[in-house]
Design an enzyme around this catalytic site. Structure first.
Site, PDB file in Angstrom:
ATOM      1  N   ASP A   1     -63.195  20.865  85.202  1.00  0.00           N
ATOM      2  CA  ASP A   1     -63.073  19.654  86.013  1.00  0.00           C
ATOM      3  C   ASP A   1     -62.024  18.652  85.549  1.00  0.00           C
ATOM      4  OD1 ASP A   1     -64.253  18.784  83.725  1.00  0.00           O
ATOM      5  OD2 ASP A   1     -66.137  18.152  84.646  1.00  0.00           O
ATOM      6  N   GLY A   2     -61.362  18.929  84.426  1.00  0.00           N
ATOM      7  CA  GLY A   2     -60.327  18.010  83.954  1.00  0.00           C
ATOM      8  C   GLY A   2     -60.867  16.725  83.347  1.00  0.00           C
TER       9      GLY A   2
ATOM     10  N   ASP B   1     -56.479  18.064  68.725  1.00  0.00           N
ATOM     11  CA  ASP B   1     -57.584  18.559  69.550  1.00  0.00           C
ATOM     12  C   ASP B   1     -58.926  18.510  68.825  1.00  0.00           C
ATOM     13  OD1 ASP B   1     -55.881  18.826  71.616  1.00  0.00           O
ATOM     14  OD2 ASP B   1     -56.272  20.940  71.997  1.00  0.00           O
TER      15      ASP B   1
ATOM     16  N   ASP C   1     -53.420  27.530  70.364  1.00  0.00           N
ATOM     17  CA  ASP C   1     -53.096  26.425  71.278  1.00  0.00           C
ATOM     18  C   ASP C   1     -53.525  25.089  70.691  1.00  0.00           C
ATOM     19  OD1 ASP C   1     -55.609  27.884  71.848  1.00  0.00           O
ATOM     20  OD2 ASP C   1     -56.040  26.176  73.123  1.00  0.00           O
ATOM     21  N   ASN C   2     -54.269  25.124  69.586  1.00  0.00           N
ATOM     22  CA  ASN C   2     -54.686  23.883  68.942  1.00  0.00           C
ATOM     23  C   ASN C   2     -53.946  23.672  67.623  1.00  0.00           C
ATOM     24  OD1 ASN C   2     -56.436  23.354  71.038  1.00  0.00           O
ATOM     25  ND2 ASN C   2     -58.223  24.216  70.010  1.00  0.00           N
TER      26      ASN C   2
ATOM     27  N   LYS D   1     -56.396  11.909  77.905  1.00  0.00           N
ATOM     28  CA  LYS D   1     -57.235  13.114  77.859  1.00  0.00           C
ATOM     29  C   LYS D   1     -58.524  12.840  78.628  1.00  0.00           C
ATOM     30  CE  LYS D   1     -59.338  16.353  74.571  1.00  0.00           C
ATOM     31  NZ  LYS D   1     -59.358  16.750  73.158  1.00  0.00           N
TER      32      LYS D   1
ATOM     33  N   ARG E   1     -54.172   9.308  73.665  1.00  0.00           N
ATOM     34  CA  ARG E   1     -53.773   9.734  72.330  1.00  0.00           C
ATOM     35  C   ARG E   1     -52.254   9.759  72.194  1.00  0.00           C
ATOM     36  NH1 ARG E   1     -55.827  16.049  72.031  1.00  0.00           N
ATOM     37  NH2 ARG E   1     -54.607  16.824  73.794  1.00  0.00           N
TER      38      ARG E   1
ATOM     39  N   ARG F   1     -56.864  19.096  81.015  1.00  0.00           N
ATOM     40  CA  ARG F   1     -57.430  17.775  81.272  1.00  0.00           C
ATOM     41  C   ARG F   1     -56.659  16.688  80.539  1.00  0.00           C
ATOM     42  NH1 ARG F   1     -62.914  17.543  77.741  1.00  0.00           N
ATOM     43  NH2 ARG F   1     -62.284  18.957  76.086  1.00  0.00           N
TER      44      ARG F   1
ATOM     45  N   ARG G   1     -47.395  22.810  70.842  1.00  0.00           N
ATOM     46  CA  ARG G   1     -48.269  23.628  69.996  1.00  0.00           C
ATOM     47  C   ARG G   1     -47.646  24.998  69.721  1.00  0.00           C
ATOM     48  NH1 ARG G   1     -53.263  21.609  72.351  1.00  0.00           N
ATOM     49  NH2 ARG G   1     -52.685  19.544  73.087  1.00  0.00           N
TER      50      ARG G   1
HETATM   51  P1  AMP Z   1     -59.733  23.527  73.643  1.00  0.00           P
HETATM   52  O1  AMP Z   1     -59.950  24.787  72.863  1.00  0.00           O
HETATM   53  O2  AMP Z   1     -60.929  22.638  73.723  1.00  0.00           O
HETATM   54  O3  AMP Z   1     -58.554  22.772  73.109  1.00  0.00           O
HETATM   55  O4  AMP Z   1     -59.431  23.903  75.175  1.00  0.00           O
HETATM   56  C1  AMP Z   1     -58.901  25.130  75.575  1.00  0.00           C
HETATM   57  C2  AMP Z   1     -58.318  25.019  76.953  1.00  0.00           C
HETATM   58  O5  AMP Z   1     -59.303  24.633  77.912  1.00  0.00           O
HETATM   59  C3  AMP Z   1     -57.195  24.013  77.097  1.00  0.00           C
HETATM   60  O6  AMP Z   1     -56.243  24.571  77.950  1.00  0.00           O
HETATM   61  C4  AMP Z   1     -57.865  22.828  77.722  1.00  0.00           C
HETATM   62  O7  AMP Z   1     -56.971  22.029  78.451  1.00  0.00           O
HETATM   63  C5  AMP Z   1     -58.874  23.492  78.637  1.00  0.00           C
HETATM   64  N1  AMP Z   1     -60.016  22.630  78.946  1.00  0.00           N
HETATM   65  C6  AMP Z   1     -61.015  22.242  78.110  1.00  0.00           C
HETATM   66  N2  AMP Z   1     -61.891  21.457  78.746  1.00  0.00           N
HETATM   67  C7  AMP Z   1     -61.458  21.316  80.026  1.00  0.00           C
HETATM   68  C8  AMP Z   1     -61.934  20.627  81.179  1.00  0.00           C
HETATM   69  N3  AMP Z   1     -63.048  19.904  81.155  1.00  0.00           N
HETATM   70  N4  AMP Z   1     -61.209  20.733  82.312  1.00  0.00           N
HETATM   71  C9  AMP Z   1     -60.088  21.459  82.355  1.00  0.00           C
HETATM   72  N5  AMP Z   1     -59.597  22.130  81.313  1.00  0.00           N
HETATM   73  C10 AMP Z   1     -60.261  22.077  80.158  1.00  0.00           C
HETATM   74 MG    MG Z   2     -56.837  22.476  72.989  1.00  0.00          MG
END
Ligand code: AMP
Ligand code: MG
Length: 506
Positions: free
Chosen positions: A131-132, A276, A266-267, A119, A189, A100, A196
């Protein structure tokens, strides 16, 4: 100047291989570091929060909801989402990527190139089943916290703006089967890059060492001047720099009481930035076992007191991912060892600051261990405690009373005993100036962010704006704000969702 007139470059797209398809459905994109994708058009974008400081750094004066809401593009902007993978809660999760987030471009502002990313601006090939979108509450948290961290002196990605989208986004906030619509928002941002640990891992895990090599060369050349990726020595030196930056950032988290909450690989920023902002939180009661993230409430992998160790674990995963480029991969242990040394160094310096010592010696470890143990004996507010300690006149716990949630239950004798030892250690003259620079008076307490959110959800952004201003000077007295914001957690916030409990649903 508006965003459109900046000097936009696309070094990441120029240097690394990408997806041949533009946009499109969620899918695996082997061999690629990115996919070109356009933000979705949102019904009604309006700018709600704006970091004039970040804007000044970019040389931008005009806040234009077109660029910041993803509907308008200038010459040289070439939007894309990054592909990466990651270990989530210790398990390899495969391809993740910007689900997203969409980078609108890299701005060459002279002497520095900064990447700007939206974002919450719609689906990308990495959105998987989601849903992005991003909701207002989590976007306010990201905006306020990244700017607050900057002023606390903690390396972080920045925020330029927060735009509401005029669209409702449905979220099951507590994952308890009660989805509800919430306002959508987009944060712009800013960082040197959003590369990462997982950006490298994805290629190694799929055996694509060619792309791995290209990404490493790009990262070193563009972001680590003075480093080289040509030899084992070069790679080790580069990795040590990452280790040092990561350890430094985590030591800052420990200093200010920040719990990231989702330290998946990934964070983890390759620059060692805090990145993140999701279900993060701030320690109020000093409890090293606390994590704000309800998704992690059972194992508490990402609890406050475990962050340095998790930093090491994550760094080891980065080392694994670089191994295929090394002639003698066993040399990578040297870099891991260096992480621990660096952390110890930063941790010592951090405690010297908090306690007003001129330097940290081996003998001081006992003093710290004893202190953190007494702090846990009775509910004690971390921020208030250390701030009061920075103005104490003598070794008497009376001066610290405001830090305790229940004054009647504190171990007074133990406190006075510890204070006495500390007082002797500093020869009755703690460097209180130094202490006040290490112990912020104001941090973005969980309930403070929640008050800003409650108001914003009623279209009142004044609380968010007040906090943004307040947290620009977290070490200053700002006595006019003391009564409101220099406070322990109020009782209403103890069990309130968003204050003591947060999920990844954002
Ligand atoms: P995060 O741990 O919150 O950084 O997210 C883990 C993964 O989920 C990352 O690849 C994000 O891009 C994806 N992600 C989180 N929320 C959404 C969302 N609402 N729509 C699409 N991808 C998401
Ligand atoms: Mg993330």
């Amino acid at each position: 100047m508006s965003l459109g007139s900046l000097n936009w470059v696309s070094r990441f797209l120029d240097d690394t291989p990408g997806d041949a398809v533009v946009g499109g459905a969620s899918r695996q994109v082997p061999g690629a570091c990115w996919s070109r994708v356009k933000p979705e058009l949102m019904p009604d974008t309006s700018i709600r929060l704006w970091s004039a400081e970040m804007a000044a750094e970019l040389g931008v004066e005009v806040a234009d909801a077109g660029y910041l809401g993803g509907s308008k593009f200038a010459e040289g902007m070439d939007p894309y989402s990054q592909r990466y993978g990651g270990h989530q809660f210790g398990t390899w999760a495969g391809q993740l990527g910007d689900g997203r987030a969409i980078t609108i471009g890299e701005a060459d502002i002279g002497g520095e190139v900064l990447e700007l990313q939206l974002k919450g601006s719609g689906v990308t090939p990495y959105s998987r089943f989601s849903d992005g979108r991003a909701v207002l509450r989590s976007s306010i948290r990201e905006f306020l916290c990244s700017e607050a961290m900057q002023h606390l002196g903690v390396p972080t990605t920045r925020a330029l703006s927060l735009v509401t989208t005029g669209e409702d986004v449905v979220r099951d906030m507590l994952y308890d089967g009660r989805p509800a619509p919430e306002p959508g928002a987009i944060v712009c941002r800013v960082a040197q890059s959003f590369i990462r640990f997982g950006s490298f891992q994805i290629h190694t895990m799929s055996g694509d060492y060619r792309t791995l090599r290209i990404l490493v060369d790009h990262t070193v050349k563009r972001h680590f001047p003075g480093q080289s990726s040509d030899t084992d020595e070069g790679l080790i030196e580069w990795l040590k720099e990452i280790a040092d930056r990561t350890a430094l950032t985590i030591s800052h988290w420990m200093r200010v009481g920040f719990v990231h909450g989702v330290m998946n690989t990934d964070n983890m920023s390759i620059h060692g930035l805090t990145i993140d902002y999701g279900p993060y939180g701030w320690l109020e009661d000093f409890d090293p076992n606390w994590t704000p993230n309800t998704t992690d409430s059972r194992s508490k992998r990402y609890r406050f007191g475990n962050q340095a160790q998790i930093g090491a674990w994550n760094f080891a995963r980065l080392l694994d991912s670089i191994a295929p480029l090394m002639e003698e991969p066993e040399r990578l242990y040297e870099a891991l060892e260096f992480y621990y040394e660096a952390y110890q160094e930063h941790n010592g310096r951090m405690w010297a600051g908090k306690l007003g010592l001129e330097g940290f010696s081996a003998g001081d470890e006992g003093l710290v261990t004893e202190l953190t143990s007494i702090l846990q004996r009775a509910e004690t507010d971390m921020t208030v405690f250390f701030r009061l300690l920075s103005t104490i006149r003598g070794p008497d716990v009376d001066h610290l009373r405001f830090a305790f949630y229940n004054e009647d239950t504190i171990p007074e004798d133990e406190w006075n005993d510890w204070l006495g030892k500390w007082w002797d250690r500093v020869n009755e003259e703690p460097d209180q100036e130094k202490m006040r620079r290490a112990n912020p008076k104001y941090v973005l307490r969980n309930w403070m962010a929640q008050l800003a959110i409650d108001a914003a959800e009623k279209e009142d952004y004044s609380v968010a704006m007040e906090l943004y201003e307040l947290l620009k000077r977290p070490y200053d007295e700002q006595t006019e704000f003391e009564r409101l914001w220099f406070n322990k957690r109020p009782e209403w916030a103890r069990h309130r969702v968003g204050c003591s409990m947060l999920s990844c649903s954002s």
